[in-house]
Design a protein around this motif. Sequence first.
Motif, PDB file in Angstrom:
ATOM      1  N   LYS A 170       0.831  -1.212   0.000  1.00  0.00           N
ATOM      2  CA  LYS A 170       0.000   0.000   0.000  1.00  0.00           C
ATOM      3  C   LYS A 170       0.858   1.252   0.000  1.00  0.00           C
ATOM      4  O   LYS A 170       0.582   2.216  -0.736  1.00  0.00           O
ATOM      5  N   SER A 171       1.911   1.257   0.808  1.00  0.00           N
ATOM      6  CA  SER A 171       2.826   2.409   0.842  1.00  0.00           C
ATOM      7  C   SER A 171       3.491   2.603  -0.514  1.00  0.00           C
ATOM      8  O   SER A 171       3.652   3.732  -0.990  1.00  0.00           O
ATOM      9  N   GLU A 195       0.995   4.216  -2.839  1.00  0.00           N
ATOM     10  CA  GLU A 195       0.805   5.639  -2.521  1.00  0.00           C
ATOM     11  C   GLU A 195       1.998   6.473  -2.987  1.00  0.00           C
ATOM     12  O   GLU A 195       1.824   7.573  -3.518  1.00  0.00           O
ATOM     13  N   GLU A 252       1.668   6.915  -6.759  1.00  0.00           N
ATOM     14  CA  GLU A 252       0.381   7.414  -7.236  1.00  0.00           C
ATOM     15  C   GLU A 252      -0.431   6.332  -7.944  1.00  0.00           C
ATOM     16  O   GLU A 252      -1.016   6.541  -9.011  1.00  0.00           O
ATOM     17  N   ASN A 283      -3.513   3.271  -7.415  1.00  0.00           N
ATOM     18  CA  ASN A 283      -4.716   3.054  -6.611  1.00  0.00           C
ATOM     19  C   ASN A 283      -4.662   1.678  -5.948  1.00  0.00           C
ATOM     20  O   ASN A 283      -4.897   0.652  -6.585  1.00  0.00           O
ATOM     21  N   TYR A 284      -4.373   1.660  -4.662  1.00  0.00           N
ATOM     22  CA  TYR A 284      -4.278   0.401  -3.924  1.00  0.00           C
ATOM     23  C   TYR A 284      -5.604  -0.361  -3.933  1.00  0.00           C
ATOM     24  O   TYR A 284      -5.627  -1.594  -3.919  1.00  0.00           O
TER      25      TYR A 284
END
Length: 262
Positions: free
Chosen positions: A184-185, A188, A191, A193-194
Amino acid sequence: MKTKISATIIGSGNVGSQLAKLFYKKGIIIDAIYNKNQDSGISLAKAVKSSFVADKKNIPNHSSIYLLALKDDHYFEELNGMDLTQKLLIHTSGSLESDRLNPFSKRWGCLYPMQTLTKNDNVDWETVAFYVEASNKEDENLMGSLCEKLGLNYSKINSEQRRKLHISAVATNNFTYHLLSTVKSFCEENELNYEDLKYLVQKSIDNTFQKDAFVMQTGPASRKDLKLVEHHLNLLENNSNLKEIYELFSKQILKKHHNHEL
């Protein structure tokens, strides 16, 4: 359950707090709460209409059970100085060998919830698997009656089985959460979308429950696509955490499916 059960709760952390509130909700009298951190202990005692005990020497001696909800490193430190001989001590640890409580009482048990519990979460107890153990048949029956009164889904297993189950739980829960948080990091930071990975994660989990182990493995390592594995590792040069995980998993998958070293 015809027999009235009362409890003293030793420890007011996440597990102790949640179980104390469940006991109270189900009509089990809580004689006292003991905890090193007085603020936490006092707060829990108020929530379950009990009294807080600041000195371990003043713990009541008439409770039916003594629930020990402590960190593994703290069990013996806290039990030293408590006069609980012949009392039923019930610990909540996934990894503690229950018979290590013998110096404090020959009557011991385990009530291990295989779930991450935090103080303020609403817990759906029907979905939590509990595992029980006791030093004698009478106390085992008492713990079974306790679980039924609490509405718990429980099984009986010994310490050796529970310790191995705890390893499985740690790997499944804590390691998976760390892996997905790392991904997830990464998303992010780049840029991405997790949320788009949600179905993929769920599908992978479903596969492990619906199929035999390893048969649904996919990806470059499972195909022995070494050039793509190396390319991905190069792209992760500035993300050492995810690179380390990616490399470790790729090595294991290659060895499992192709007996090949990366």
